[in-house]
Design an enzyme around this catalytic site. Structure first.
Site, PDB file in Angstrom:
ATOM      1  N   ARG A  16      20.290  23.320  12.084  1.00  0.00           N
ATOM      2  CA  ARG A  16      21.156  23.303  13.280  1.00  0.00           C
ATOM      3  C   ARG A  16      22.548  22.794  12.872  1.00  0.00           C
ATOM      4  O   ARG A  16      22.794  22.464  11.711  1.00  0.00           O
ATOM      5  CB  ARG A  16      20.554  22.404  14.357  1.00  0.00           C
ATOM      6  CG  ARG A  16      20.600  20.944  13.977  1.00  0.00           C
ATOM      7  CD  ARG A  16      20.035  20.035  15.050  1.00  0.00           C
ATOM      8  NE  ARG A  16      20.431  18.667  14.787  1.00  0.00           N
ATOM      9  CZ  ARG A  16      19.916  17.608  15.373  1.00  0.00           C
ATOM     10  NH1 ARG A  16      18.965  17.753  16.271  1.00  0.00           N
ATOM     11  NH2 ARG A  16      20.356  16.391  15.081  1.00  0.00           N
ATOM     12  N   MET A  18      26.257  22.081  11.740  1.00  0.00           N
ATOM     13  CA  MET A  18      27.085  22.681  10.688  1.00  0.00           C
ATOM     14  C   MET A  18      26.257  23.387   9.634  1.00  0.00           C
ATOM     15  O   MET A  18      26.672  24.422   9.100  1.00  0.00           O
ATOM     16  CB  MET A  18      27.916  21.603  10.001  1.00  0.00           C
ATOM     17  CG  MET A  18      29.208  21.320  10.715  1.00  0.00           C
ATOM     18  SD  MET A  18      30.162  20.126   9.777  1.00  0.00           S
ATOM     19  CE  MET A  18      29.984  18.704  10.802  1.00  0.00           C
ATOM     20  N   ASP A  37      15.243  21.611   5.815  1.00  0.00           N
ATOM     21  CA  ASP A  37      15.437  20.600   6.869  1.00  0.00           C
ATOM     22  C   ASP A  37      14.113  19.879   7.077  1.00  0.00           C
ATOM     23  O   ASP A  37      13.121  20.196   6.400  1.00  0.00           O
ATOM     24  CB  ASP A  37      15.904  21.280   8.188  1.00  0.00           C
ATOM     25  CG  ASP A  37      16.764  20.360   9.056  1.00  0.00           C
ATOM     26  OD1 ASP A  37      16.264  19.298   9.461  1.00  0.00           O
ATOM     27  OD2 ASP A  37      17.931  20.688   9.329  1.00  0.00           O
ATOM     28  N   ASP A  58      12.671  16.941   3.048  1.00  0.00           N
ATOM     29  CA  ASP A  58      13.272  15.655   3.418  1.00  0.00           C
ATOM     30  C   ASP A  58      14.097  15.230   2.208  1.00  0.00           C
ATOM     31  O   ASP A  58      13.543  15.003   1.122  1.00  0.00           O
ATOM     32  CB  ASP A  58      12.156  14.645   3.726  1.00  0.00           C
ATOM     33  CG  ASP A  58      12.719  13.274   4.106  1.00  0.00           C
ATOM     34  OD1 ASP A  58      13.846  12.932   3.686  1.00  0.00           O
ATOM     35  OD2 ASP A  58      12.012  12.522   4.804  1.00  0.00           O
ATOM     36  N   ASN A  85      24.269  18.857   3.005  1.00  0.00           N
ATOM     37  CA  ASN A  85      24.801  18.726   4.360  1.00  0.00           C
ATOM     38  C   ASN A  85      23.988  17.772   5.243  1.00  0.00           C
ATOM     39  O   ASN A  85      24.523  17.211   6.198  1.00  0.00           O
ATOM     40  CB  ASN A  85      24.830  20.127   4.994  1.00  0.00           C
ATOM     41  CG  ASN A  85      24.989  20.099   6.487  1.00  0.00           C
ATOM     42  OD1 ASN A  85      26.092  19.929   7.004  1.00  0.00           O
ATOM     43  ND2 ASN A  85      23.876  20.255   7.219  1.00  0.00           N
ATOM     44  N   TYR A 150      27.362   4.149   7.732  1.00  0.00           N
ATOM     45  CA  TYR A 150      27.794   5.552   7.662  1.00  0.00           C
ATOM     46  C   TYR A 150      29.052   5.681   6.810  1.00  0.00           C
ATOM     47  O   TYR A 150      29.137   6.549   5.932  1.00  0.00           O
ATOM     48  CB  TYR A 150      28.041   6.068   9.085  1.00  0.00           C
ATOM     49  CG  TYR A 150      28.325   7.558   9.162  1.00  0.00           C
ATOM     50  CD1 TYR A 150      27.300   8.488   9.035  1.00  0.00           C
ATOM     51  CD2 TYR A 150      29.621   8.032   9.381  1.00  0.00           C
ATOM     52  CE1 TYR A 150      27.555   9.858   9.124  1.00  0.00           C
ATOM     53  CE2 TYR A 150      29.885   9.388   9.465  1.00  0.00           C
ATOM     54  CZ  TYR A 150      28.854  10.309   9.342  1.00  0.00           C
ATOM     55  OH  TYR A 150      29.114  11.657   9.420  1.00  0.00           O
ATOM     56  N   LYS A 154      29.461   7.691   3.250  1.00  0.00           N
ATOM     57  CA  LYS A 154      30.360   8.841   3.090  1.00  0.00           C
ATOM     58  C   LYS A 154      31.441   8.576   2.031  1.00  0.00           C
ATOM     59  O   LYS A 154      31.886   9.501   1.361  1.00  0.00           O
ATOM     60  CB  LYS A 154      30.968   9.218   4.445  1.00  0.00           C
ATOM     61  CG  LYS A 154      29.937   9.753   5.456  1.00  0.00           C
ATOM     62  CD  LYS A 154      29.205  10.984   4.955  1.00  0.00           C
ATOM     63  CE  LYS A 154      28.332  11.629   6.018  1.00  0.00           C
ATOM     64  NZ  LYS A 154      27.621  12.837   5.536  1.00  0.00           N
ATOM     65  N   THR A 185      28.607  19.424  17.395  1.00  0.00           N
ATOM     66  CA  THR A 185      27.253  19.730  16.904  1.00  0.00           C
ATOM     67  C   THR A 185      26.300  18.820  17.685  1.00  0.00           C
ATOM     68  O   THR A 185      26.753  17.928  18.403  1.00  0.00           O
ATOM     69  CB  THR A 185      27.103  19.380  15.404  1.00  0.00           C
ATOM     70  OG1 THR A 185      27.140  17.958  15.270  1.00  0.00           O
ATOM     71  CG2 THR A 185      28.165  20.011  14.530  1.00  0.00           C
ATOM     72  N   THR A 188      27.180  15.117  17.657  1.00  0.00           N
ATOM     73  CA  THR A 188      28.270  14.561  18.471  1.00  0.00           C
ATOM     74  C   THR A 188      28.080  14.843  19.970  1.00  0.00           C
ATOM     75  O   THR A 188      29.018  14.672  20.747  1.00  0.00           O
ATOM     76  CB  THR A 188      29.637  15.126  18.016  1.00  0.00           C
ATOM     77  OG1 THR A 188      29.550  16.560  18.022  1.00  0.00           O
ATOM     78  CG2 THR A 188      30.001  14.648  16.632  1.00  0.00           C
TER      79      THR A 188
END
Ligand SMILES: NC(=O)c1ccc[n+]([C@@H]2O[C@H](COP(=O)([O-])OP(=O)(O)OC[C@H]3O[C@@H](n4cnc5c(N)ncnc54)[C@H](O)[C@@H]3O)[C@@H](O)[C@H]2O)c1
Length: 246
Positions: A16, A18, A37, A58, A85, A150, A154, A185, A188
């Site tokens: 799902r 992006m 996924d 996973d 991703n 997070y 990143k 997405t 968000t």
């Protein structure tokens, strides 16, 4: 003729958001796409719809990486595009953030990216050339409140990208990072439009816009490695101190 004819692309978190947009565009451009996924129903349905292959993976599971990569290499061919991703976000102030939540976010976003890169190196080397696209964030360019794990994950992805580019260049493998700003997405859902209003491009981005950048990086950016590609509507360019004066 597609821009990715003959290439095999593996996308994590591709069921799902992006990841799904990357999968759709890369299939349209002729790649054999492997969606992975932990959302099996959504991943398998998307694969069926667009003519891709689905594997459960996973990204925190090293053994699963080895087994999926070996099966894709045997059945679809050498992997020449990897999009790391898969990712999760979790909000909490650093004063009360739990070790469990820290480990979950770092485990999926950062360690999962490391596992993915390491797992595909041999297959990608045998493809003759390859590109690894790591999905970081504007949270890998600047800090955000209540998002310490997070942001750390990143920034980690951004640094890992540079080290891997140095290690893998001689194998013909490029490694780059994409840094999206706010994109509409499932991640968000519920984030209000007001968070984009100070951006020069004052709206959420769409997954398809990010997918076009990933396609460019996979197909055309043949002299770029170890570097960042920001797609954020200008969110990180600076702070507008006053409204436009005209
Ligand atoms: N949406 C944004 O505004 C935004 C901005 C910057 C960066 N990002 C990053 O972009 C990437 C994609 O996010 P998205 O917005 O499409 O989110 P999303 O939640 O829609 O998709 C993320 C996908 O990752 C999968 N996933 C989660 N944990 C996993 C695991 N352990 N193993 C395998 N798959 C797993 C989920 O099942 C989901 O399908 C993430 O890395 C995210 O951090 C998103």
């Amino acid at each position: 003729m597609g821009k990715l004819d003959g290439r095999v692309a593996l996308i994590t978190g591709g069921a799902r958001g992006m990841g799904a947009a990357h999968a759709r565009l890369m299939v349209e451009e002729g790649a054999t796409v492997v969606i992975t996924d932990v959302l099996d129903d959504e991943g398998a349905a998307l694969a069926e719809e667009i003519g891709a292959v689905y594997h459960r993976l996973d990204v925190t599971d090293e053994d699963a990486w080895a087994s999926v990569v070996s099966s894709v290499h045997a059945e679809q061919g050498a992997i020449s595009i990897l999009i790391n991703n898969a990712g999760v976000v979790g909000f909490s102030p650093i004063a009360t953030a739990t070790t469990e939540e820290w480990n979950r976010v770092i485990g999926i976003n950062l360690t999962g990216t490391f596992f993915g890169m390491r797992a595909v190196i041999e297959s990608m080397s045998s493809a003759g050339d390859g590109v690894i696209i790591n999905i970081s964030s504007t949270a890998g360019i600047q800090g955000y409140s209540n998002l310490s794990a997070y942001v750390a994950s990143k920034w980690g992805v951004r640094g890992l990208t540079k080290s891997a580019a140095l290690d893998l260049g001689h194998r013909g493998i490029r490694v780059v990072s994409i840094h999206p700003g706010p994109i509409r997405t499932p991640m968000t859902d519920g984030f209000g439009d007001e968070m984009t209003q100070s951006q020069p491009i004052a709206r959420f981005g769409e997954s398809e816009e990010v997918a076009k950048l990933a396609l460019f990086l996979a197909a055309d950016a043949t002299y770029s490695t170890g570097t960042e590609f920001i797609i954020d509507g200008g969110a990180t360019v600076g702070q507008a101190l006053q409204p436009p004066q005209e």
